[in-house]
Scaffold this active site. Structure first.
Site, PDB file in Angstrom:
ATOM      1  N   HIS A  63      11.730  -0.337  51.208  1.00 29.97           N
ATOM      2  CA  HIS A  63      12.011   1.077  50.971  1.00 29.97           C
ATOM      3  C   HIS A  63      11.597   1.967  52.140  1.00 29.97           C
ATOM      4  O   HIS A  63      11.666   3.193  52.040  1.00 29.97           O
ATOM      5  CB  HIS A  63      11.329   1.547  49.685  1.00 29.97           C
ATOM      6  CG  HIS A  63      11.984   1.032  48.445  1.00 29.97           C
ATOM      7  ND1 HIS A  63      13.085   1.638  47.893  1.00 29.97           N
ATOM      8  CD2 HIS A  63      11.705  -0.041  47.670  1.00 29.97           C
ATOM      9  CE1 HIS A  63      13.456   0.971  46.804  1.00 29.97           C
ATOM     10  NE2 HIS A  63      12.626  -0.055  46.648  1.00 29.97           N
ATOM     11  N   SER A  93       7.703   0.831  45.514  1.00 24.21           N
ATOM     12  CA  SER A  93       9.024   1.146  44.970  1.00 24.21           C
ATOM     13  C   SER A  93       9.005   1.960  43.693  1.00 24.21           C
ATOM     14  O   SER A  93      10.005   2.600  43.353  1.00 24.21           O
ATOM     15  CB  SER A  93       9.801  -0.155  44.725  1.00 24.21           C
ATOM     16  OG  SER A  93       9.121  -0.982  43.796  1.00 24.21           O
ATOM     17  N   LYS A 129      19.564  -1.370  51.065  1.00 24.43           N
ATOM     18  CA  LYS A 129      19.226  -0.015  50.621  1.00 24.43           C
ATOM     19  C   LYS A 129      19.752   0.999  51.639  1.00 24.43           C
ATOM     20  O   LYS A 129      20.926   1.316  51.634  1.00 24.43           O
ATOM     21  CB  LYS A 129      17.724   0.087  50.359  1.00 24.43           C
ATOM     22  CG  LYS A 129      17.270  -0.818  49.210  1.00 24.43           C
ATOM     23  CD  LYS A 129      15.793  -0.739  48.951  1.00 24.43           C
ATOM     24  CE  LYS A 129      15.391  -1.503  47.710  1.00 24.43           C
ATOM     25  NZ  LYS A 129      15.670  -2.950  47.759  1.00 24.43           N
TER      26      LYS A 129
END
Length: 390
Positions: A207, A179, A238
């Protein structure tokens, strides 16, 4: 006497180091051009990779589900809070991830910490990359297993830890995309080593969900390692645009987590509107792969622009692109002056990253236009020269 008076000095120490931060406040939607602290800025700090947080279809799905099911589930999943909408979404997600089953958690953090701490104990060993997410670190500590940390991406060190592991069972755990640096784990090599030494392999794809692999299926799909990774953790917060996390894997893993994962057992389940929006997001990933193509096109454009200016973008391979400065105070000055120029890119310093590795982290999305990204590059050039970074 104030029992918390010691915090005054701790806060002052942070201020003296130039790393004391007050979170900026968003007014309006999470968009590529947004209003923070009342100022219109190019937003390079959001994890909204595909722009789904304000997608009309997700809004509509959330509203319809709220009207049908209400605003909350009323209980934890194991008492009275498992709704048919939860089950239907988990079945859809399992099919999307090409696994037997999935279980939704309240956040990616609780998915990681709850899984690690429930499947391992004092007699076990965890082998963890040194740059793994804090939720993995906390889950490892909660498990009370022996923890071995290997240098980031060092396969020789990983193998040495596997060779010397004497636990009842061994878990190798890594981020799929890291990240802070934006690099991708060497998952094929890690999977080979885990299999060779009989270890469980777990990947945190926070991610990578919605970013890597076919239609955003993640790191395992990106490397075509289906069946070679025992546990996959992902996020709904996300690229998926909403809130939550999930664990994907064999049915027996999910069956066990339902019985023993403490965050799942002791937290109220997702509101129906949140789950409905996440479900709609998976449909969009399947129907509109061009969103991910646009994300990667924008990423290549912005990374090249930063590198052409002379900035150090580290080992980034993904839409997470750090501008590594090193000095903590100078990093925060860069972030603050960029904001004054109309670009919101967050400064990151110790303890989130090691001392001497402070950086301004930028995150590119599919929703950015090239004109917006060029404006940001021009601001980086102006401020970078002003601060003597270029």
């Amino acid at each position: 006497m104030d029992a918390l008076s010691f915090l005054d000095q701790e806060i002052q120490n942070l201020k003296d180091q130039g790393v004391y931060r007050i979170p900026r406040v968003l007014s309006g939607e999470q968009k590529p051009v947004a209003y923070y602290d009342g100022k219109k800025v190019i937003n390079l700090s959001s994890n909204n990779y595909l722009g789904l947080a304000n997608h009309p279809r997700l809004k509509e799905a959330a509203i319809k589900a709220t009207e049908k099911f209400g605003v909350g589930s009323g209980a934890v999943r194991t008492i009275a809070g498992t709704m048919d909408i939860h089950r239907e979404f988990e079945e859809k997600l399992a099919k999307f991830k090409n696994v037997e089953a999935c279980l939704v958690f309240q956040s990616g953090f609780t998915a990681n910490s709850g899984t690690v701490s429930s499947i391992l104990g004092r007699e076990d060993v965890i082998i963890s990359d040194e740059l793994n997410h804090a939720s993995i670190i906390d889950g490892s500590r909660l498990s009370r297993a022996q923890i071995k940390v290997f240098p980031h991406g060092d396969l020789e060190a990983l193998e040495e830890s596997l060779k010397t592991s004497e636990g009842r069972r061994t878990l190798v755990i890594t981020d799929g995309v890291f990240s802070m640096d934006g690099d991708i784990a060497k998952l094929p090599e890690i999977a080979k080593l885990a299999k060779q030494y009989g270890a469980i392999l777990m990947v945190d794809d926070a991610h990578a969900s919605g970013v890597l692999g076919r239609n955003g299926r993640g790191t395992v799909d990106h490397f075509d390692l289906h069946g070679q990774v025992d546990i996959q953790v992902g996020t709904l917060s996300k690229a998926i645009g909403g809130l939550g996390g999930y664990v994907a894997g064999p049915q027996k893993l999910i069956d066990y987590l339902v019985q023993r994962a403490r965050p799942f057992l002791f937290s109220t389940s997702h509101p129906p509107g949140v789950i409905a929006a996440a479900s709609e997001a998976i449909d969009i990933l399947m129907e509109e792969p061009e969103l991910i193509d646009r994300l990667w096109d924008n990423t290549a454009f912005f990374r090249k622009g930063l590198q052409d200016l002379g900035f150090d973008t580290g080992p980034s391979e993904t839409p997470i692109i750090p501008v590594i400065v090193g000095d903590e105070r100078k990093t925060m000055e860069l972030a603050d002056q960029l904001f004054e120029e109309g670009v919101f890119a967050q400064g990151i310093a110790f303890p989130t990253v090691p001392k001497g590795k402070a950086r301004v982290r930028t995150i590119i999305t599919a929703a950015h236009t090239k004109e917006e990204l060029q404006y940001a590059l021009d601001a980086f050039a102006k401020v970078g020269r002003k601060l003597g970074l270029l």
